[in-house]
Motif scaffolding. Sequence first.
Motif, mmCIF file in Angstrom:
data_model
loop_
_atom_site.group_PDB
_atom_site.id
_atom_site.type_symbol
_atom_site.label_atom_id
_atom_site.label_comp_id
_atom_site.label_asym_id
_atom_site.label_seq_id
_atom_site.Cartn_x
_atom_site.Cartn_y
_atom_site.Cartn_z
ATOM 1 N N VAL A 168 3.738 -4.940 -7.516
ATOM 2 C CA VAL A 168 4.133 -3.544 -7.724
ATOM 3 C C VAL A 168 3.641 -2.716 -6.546
ATOM 4 O O VAL A 168 2.518 -2.912 -6.067
ATOM 5 N N THR A 178 4.560 2.727 -2.659
ATOM 6 C CA THR A 178 4.506 3.297 -1.306
ATOM 7 C C THR A 178 5.734 2.963 -0.456
ATOM 8 O O THR A 178 5.602 2.696 0.738
ATOM 9 N N SER A 223 3.521 0.104 2.316
ATOM 10 C CA SER A 223 2.113 -0.146 2.653
ATOM 11 C C SER A 223 1.547 -1.195 1.700
ATOM 12 O O SER A 223 1.525 -0.988 0.486
ATOM 13 N N ASN A 259 -1.610 -4.033 0.787
ATOM 14 C CA ASN A 259 -2.994 -4.460 1.007
ATOM 15 C C ASN A 259 -3.039 -5.861 1.624
ATOM 16 O O ASN A 259 -2.260 -6.739 1.244
ATOM 17 N N THR A 298 1.532 -11.266 -1.566
ATOM 18 C CA THR A 298 2.837 -10.809 -1.070
ATOM 19 C C THR A 298 2.750 -10.438 0.416
ATOM 20 O O THR A 298 3.643 -10.756 1.207
ATOM 21 N N GLN A 338 -1.833 -8.937 -11.563
ATOM 22 C CA GLN A 338 -2.141 -10.362 -11.384
ATOM 23 C C GLN A 338 -1.726 -10.744 -9.977
ATOM 24 O O GLN A 338 -0.916 -10.051 -9.360
ATOM 25 N N THR A 339 -2.279 -11.831 -9.481
ATOM 26 C CA THR A 339 -1.896 -12.242 -8.127
ATOM 27 C C THR A 339 -1.017 -13.484 -8.154
ATOM 28 O O THR A 339 -1.233 -14.410 -8.950
ATOM 29 N N SER A 340 -0.057 -13.489 -7.244
ATOM 30 C CA SER A 340 0.868 -14.629 -7.124
ATOM 31 C C SER A 340 0.120 -15.893 -6.680
ATOM 32 O O SER A 340 0.672 -16.988 -6.740
HETATM 33 C C1 LIG Z 1 1.176 1.501 -10.129
HETATM 34 C C2 LIG Z 1 0.739 0.522 -9.078
HETATM 35 C C3 LIG Z 1 0.995 0.798 -7.740
HETATM 36 C C4 LIG Z 1 0.610 -0.091 -6.744
HETATM 37 N N1 LIG Z 1 0.903 0.195 -5.441
HETATM 38 C C5 LIG Z 1 0.531 -0.666 -4.470
HETATM 39 C C6 LIG Z 1 0.895 -0.419 -3.121
HETATM 40 O O1 LIG Z 1 1.595 0.538 -2.790
HETATM 41 N N2 LIG Z 1 0.438 -1.293 -2.178
HETATM 42 C C7 LIG Z 1 -0.331 -2.388 -2.501
HETATM 43 O O2 LIG Z 1 -0.722 -3.135 -1.608
HETATM 44 N N3 LIG Z 1 -0.638 -2.664 -3.784
HETATM 45 C C8 LIG Z 1 -0.223 -1.839 -4.774
HETATM 46 N N4 LIG Z 1 -0.515 -2.122 -6.077
HETATM 47 C C9 LIG Z 1 -1.362 -3.293 -6.380
HETATM 48 C C10 LIG Z 1 -0.623 -4.638 -6.351
HETATM 49 O O3 LIG Z 1 0.567 -4.593 -7.114
HETATM 50 C C11 LIG Z 1 -1.582 -5.689 -6.946
HETATM 51 O O4 LIG Z 1 -2.745 -5.772 -6.154
HETATM 52 C C12 LIG Z 1 -0.953 -7.068 -7.134
HETATM 53 O O5 LIG Z 1 -1.750 -7.784 -8.051
HETATM 54 C C13 LIG Z 1 -0.840 -7.885 -5.860
HETATM 55 O O6 LIG Z 1 -0.168 -9.079 -6.193
HETATM 56 P P1 LIG Z 1 -0.006 -10.305 -5.194
HETATM 57 O O7 LIG Z 1 -1.384 -10.806 -4.836
HETATM 58 O O8 LIG Z 1 0.783 -11.302 -5.970
HETATM 59 O O9 LIG Z 1 0.723 -9.809 -3.984
HETATM 60 C C14 LIG Z 1 -0.086 -1.283 -7.089
HETATM 61 C C15 LIG Z 1 -0.295 -1.586 -8.438
HETATM 62 C C16 LIG Z 1 0.113 -0.695 -9.432
HETATM 63 C C17 LIG Z 1 -0.135 -1.041 -10.891
#
Ligand SMILES: Cc1cc2nc3c(=O)[nH]c(=O)nc-3n(C[C@H](O)[C@H](O)[C@H](O)COP(=O)(O)O)c2cc1C
Length: 208
Positions: free
Chosen positions: A27, A30, A44, A46, A51, A81-83
């Motif tokens: 999710v 940004t 943007s 992290n 992902t 959760q993380t992929s």
């Molecule tokens: C409402 C909401 C907004 C988010 N926006 C961002 C974002 O803009 N950028 C980002 O890096 N993570 C964002 N996150 C956090 C990621 O979705 C989250 O860290 C996720 O578990 C990463 O999954 P991955 O490791 O499978 O990529 C957001 C989460 C939520 C619930």
Amino acid sequence: MKLDVLKNMSYGMYIVGACDGKKVGCVVNTVVQITNNPITLMVSLNRDNETTKTILKTKKFSISILDENVSPEIIGTFGYQTSREVDKFQSVIYHDVDGLPVLDSSCGYITCEVIDMLETSTHIVFLGQVKSMDGYKEEIPMTYRYYQEVLKGKSPKNAPTYIEETTTKRTVWKCKVCGYEVEMDTLPQDYRCPICGRTITDFERIEK
Ligand SMILES: Cc1cc2nc3c(=O)[nH]c(=O)nc-3n(C[C@H](O)[C@H](O)[C@H](O)COP(=O)(O)O)c2cc1C
């Protein structure tokens, strides 16, 4: 700095998808369209997100636009959760476009090719040139404010808009006559209520 100001900024809610053999996604709130010709978007992400790592390798990503009817479980799965540990796409209906997963329940999807990146210490801003878009549905796209205020959702630490909850209590003095409130550790002896002019004997201390 008054961090509350940031709460008045507006965002949408999306799922960014990527695929390097394994389908991943998260999710984000940004996504912004930054140019029109050619159509270019930015997002943007992290550095720790799975992902992000996949997009760094494959240089492409999809965006599924979430609408207000999206199941909250989808936000829970993709946002908390993380992929690395979960196959997130196993629990949703999706299809592939340009080799990227997009959610059937979205109100529109876009695929992008990365054309540039801006690296910060915590996040990477990807600029993506749009390769395709489709799946338009006449639904109300979900805003970040709707997510916070109607679904009562929060953001995890990886989200750029994460705001640390403060556990420090504030000392507030309330005028028992007119209800005026002032935040101060102690009221000076000669303090007077700016609204009704009462002295400190008419103030009560409240912890907020
Ligand atoms: C409402 C909401 C907004 C988010 N926006 C961002 C974002 O803009 N950028 C980002 O890096 N993570 C964002 N996150 C956090 C990621 O979705 C989250 O860290 C996720 O578990 C990463 O999954 P991955 O490791 O499978 O990529 C957001 C989460 C939520 C619930």
